[in-house]
Design a protein around this motif. Structure first.
Motif, mmCIF file in Angstrom:
data_model
loop_
_atom_site.group_PDB
_atom_site.id
_atom_site.type_symbol
_atom_site.label_atom_id
_atom_site.label_comp_id
_atom_site.label_asym_id
_atom_site.label_seq_id
_atom_site.Cartn_x
_atom_site.Cartn_y
_atom_site.Cartn_z
ATOM 1 N N ILE A 146 0.841 -1.199 0.000
ATOM 2 C CA ILE A 146 0.000 0.000 0.000
ATOM 3 C C ILE A 146 0.877 1.249 0.000
ATOM 4 N N GLY A 147 1.906 1.255 0.860
ATOM 5 C CA GLY A 147 2.826 2.391 0.872
ATOM 6 C C GLY A 147 3.585 2.539 -0.432
ATOM 7 N N VAL A 178 -9.083 13.360 5.276
ATOM 8 C CA VAL A 178 -9.706 12.509 4.267
ATOM 9 C C VAL A 178 -8.964 11.180 4.160
ATOM 10 N N VAL A 179 -7.621 11.253 4.206
ATOM 11 C CA VAL A 179 -6.822 10.029 4.141
ATOM 12 C C VAL A 179 -7.117 9.122 5.332
ATOM 13 N N MET A 180 -7.222 9.714 6.529
ATOM 14 C CA MET A 180 -7.545 8.922 7.719
ATOM 15 C C MET A 180 -8.902 8.266 7.580
ATOM 16 N N LEU A 181 -9.872 8.966 6.994
ATOM 17 C CA LEU A 181 -11.204 8.395 6.810
ATOM 18 C C LEU A 181 -11.174 7.267 5.790
ATOM 19 N N VAL A 182 -10.427 7.467 4.691
ATOM 20 C CA VAL A 182 -10.377 6.451 3.639
ATOM 21 C C VAL A 182 -9.660 5.196 4.128
ATOM 22 N N PHE A 183 -8.583 5.392 4.890
ATOM 23 C CA PHE A 183 -7.771 4.256 5.337
ATOM 24 C C PHE A 183 -8.085 3.840 6.772
ATOM 25 N N LYS A 184 -9.290 4.152 7.239
ATOM 26 C CA LYS A 184 -9.664 3.793 8.608
ATOM 27 C C LYS A 184 -9.584 2.297 8.828
ATOM 28 N N ASP A 185 -10.189 1.519 7.931
ATOM 29 C CA ASP A 185 -10.169 0.060 8.084
ATOM 30 C C ASP A 185 -8.752 -0.493 7.986
ATOM 31 N N THR A 186 -7.935 0.126 7.126
ATOM 32 C CA THR A 186 -6.551 -0.337 7.001
ATOM 33 C C THR A 186 -5.779 -0.099 8.289
ATOM 34 N N ILE A 187 -5.974 1.045 8.911
ATOM 35 C CA ILE A 187 -5.277 1.341 10.167
ATOM 36 C C ILE A 187 -5.731 0.403 11.266
ATOM 37 N N LEU A 188 -7.061 0.178 11.367
ATOM 38 C CA LEU A 188 -7.581 -0.746 12.379
ATOM 39 C C LEU A 188 -7.052 -2.161 12.143
ATOM 40 N N ILE A 222 -4.425 -15.490 6.602
ATOM 41 C CA ILE A 222 -4.413 -14.301 7.458
ATOM 42 C C ILE A 222 -3.808 -13.171 6.638
ATOM 43 N N ALA A 223 -4.622 -12.182 6.297
ATOM 44 C CA ALA A 223 -4.164 -11.042 5.503
ATOM 45 C C ALA A 223 -4.298 -9.777 6.343
ATOM 46 N N LEU A 224 -3.982 -8.635 5.713
ATOM 47 C CA LEU A 224 -4.039 -7.376 6.447
ATOM 48 C C LEU A 224 -5.468 -7.016 6.825
ATOM 49 N N HIS A 225 -6.389 -7.144 5.892
ATOM 50 C CA HIS A 225 -7.757 -6.710 6.138
ATOM 51 C C HIS A 225 -8.686 -7.842 6.559
ATOM 52 N N THR A 226 -8.401 -9.070 6.152
ATOM 53 C CA THR A 226 -9.341 -10.161 6.391
ATOM 54 C C THR A 226 -8.623 -11.418 6.857
ATOM 55 N N VAL A 227 -9.381 -12.249 7.540
ATOM 56 C CA VAL A 227 -8.958 -13.598 7.918
ATOM 57 C C VAL A 227 -9.996 -14.555 7.358
#
Length: 427
Positions: A146-147, A178-188, A222-227
């Motif tokens: 992603i980075g 806006v970036v924090m809102l878009v990537f909220k799920d990614t950060i969590l 086991i991935a970044l967003h989903t298991v």
């Protein structure tokens, strides 16, 4: 190279017809030569160099060939980027546009090659690392990608606009919310992945149960967003990674590592069948060798107790006697202790629970010596098959609510008694 003209090419290549071309024709010829050179470069890299390299690389396991295939696209892009200025009679804005597009393409190809390198690193880690299952790095790899693509997008935008990347970066500060809102799920998900990995809460291959999300089966990814969990009915449940931190789930890994699986089930004993055993009945139960020690110890214990009562002149009603439920409980315990497929080093109990309207629960609490599901079910069924079949030997019955057959028998007996003729009083 900008000074090369069609006259020079005509003299060098002995092609006199090139001397009389109009300017747009010269531009087309130059573009054709340039793209021809780019195609030759692409062909040599992909079909010659990579084919030779493929012979020297191992055919099984992860290989760097996908990385080389992405980098192969850079060669024709470099040829076009360096040669576009040599094409005669091209407008300067068009040369700048083509150069910028080619530069953006090179950035994209390099980013794709680095992404393939990260994927290769993850594959090598999963293949060679001893603790790859317990500490997967797929989530971190996805975060790096992603980075990587975010940085590549900034550089591509800067290349297309022919501006410094710092100009685009300076505008990202205003878009932080806006970036924090878009990537909220990614950060969590990133925070959850770090916690799951550092605390060893989840591994690929673990059996987990999460009723809130209808998940009950083995973890397969086991991935970044989903298991991903493959349930026992072979369906796939996808769980957001952060839900495994915010919600509770059961991990059966401890059971698998212990080598034993718990049996916790009760027989519902009909309370009306519970009573004291007569001397003849006790003698009959001595046929069971598992009861030898119990009956002998019980006879000595009760003999001493009752002798003391008799000596004190107490009424015989105060005497202690052997019950059929107690003898059966001792038999079940001895049977489980002698069972070869139960874990004797783990907890083993035979206990009475609180009586209910459905009878007296006699619970068996023990562990099998295997965690294989099919074997576990077979062992458990064999134990209760035996208990249910041998229960009448102890003059006990299992409680069972009346069914249709019972009701029909009851009604039939009632109808028969009503149909019997009344003979009246006898003399």
């Amino acid at each position: 190279m900008r000074n090369i003209t069609t006259e020079t090419l005509a003299t060098t290549l002995d092609l006199p017809f090139l001397e009389h071309l109009p300017p747009w024709g010269e531009a087309l010829v130059g573009l054709a030569i340039l793209f021809g050179l780019a195609w030759i470069g692409n062909f040599v890299v992909k079909h010659v160099i990579l084919r030779i390299a493929r012979r020297w690389l191992p055919h099984d396991g992860p290989t760097p060939l996908p990385i080389a295939a992405r980098l192969a696209h850079v060669v024709p892009a470099i040829i076009i980027s360096n040669g576009i200025s040599a094409v005669p009679h091209l407008p300067a804005p068009l040369v700048t546009l083509i150069s910028n597009v080619v530069a953006a393409s090179i950035i994209l190809f390099v980013a794709m090659a680095i992404s393939k390198a990260l994927t290769l690193g993850n594959a090598i880690y999963n293949q060679r690392a001893a603790d790859a299952a317990s500490r997967p790095i797929k989530g971190y790899i996805q975060l790096l990608k992603i980075g990587l693509y975010s940085g590549a997008a900034i550089l591509i935008g800067a290349a297309l606009m022919d501006q410094s990347p710092l100009i685009l970066l300076s505008g990202l500060g205003a878009m932080a919310a806006v970036v924090m809102l878009v990537f909220k799920d990614t950060i969590l998900s990133l925070v959850a992945s770090v916690q799951l990995t550092s605390n060893d809460m989840l591994r690929v291959g673990d059996w987990i149960a999460m009723p809130a999300l209808d998940a009950d089966g083995d973890v397969i990814d086991i991935a970044l967003h989903t298991v991903k969990v493959q349930n026992w009915d072979k369906t796939i449940t996808t769980i957001p990674t952060h839900r495994l931190i915010s919600d509770s789930f059961k991990n059966w890994r401890g059971m698998s590592e212990s080598g034993g699986r718990r049996i916790k089930r009760a027989l519902q004993i009909d309370q009306s069948s519970i009573r004291f055993l007569t001397a003849d009945e006790k003698q009959a139960l001595r046929r069971f060798h598992l009861l030898d020690a119990y009956l002998a110890d019980k006879e000595n214990e009760l003999g001493e107790w009752n002798a003391r009562l008799e000596k004190e002149g107490r009424d015989p009603v105060n005497a202690r006697r052997v019950t059929n439920i107690g003898t059966f409980r001792a038999y079940v315990y001895a049977y489980l202790r002698a069972h070869p497929r139960l874990a004797q080093d783990m907890t083993l109990l035979v206990r009475q629970l609180e009586p209910t309207a459905q009878g007296l629960p006699l619970e068996i609490y023990c562990f099998t010596a295997t965690t294989v599901w099919a074997d576990y079910e077979q062992i458990q069924s064999d134990i209760f098959d035996h208990m249910l079949a041998i229960l009448p030997e102890f003059y006990l019955g299992v409680f069972q609510e009346p069914g249709g057959r019972d009701m029909r028998a009851l009604f039939a007996s009632g109808a028969a008694s009503l149909a019997a003729p009344d003979k009246g009083p006898t003399a």
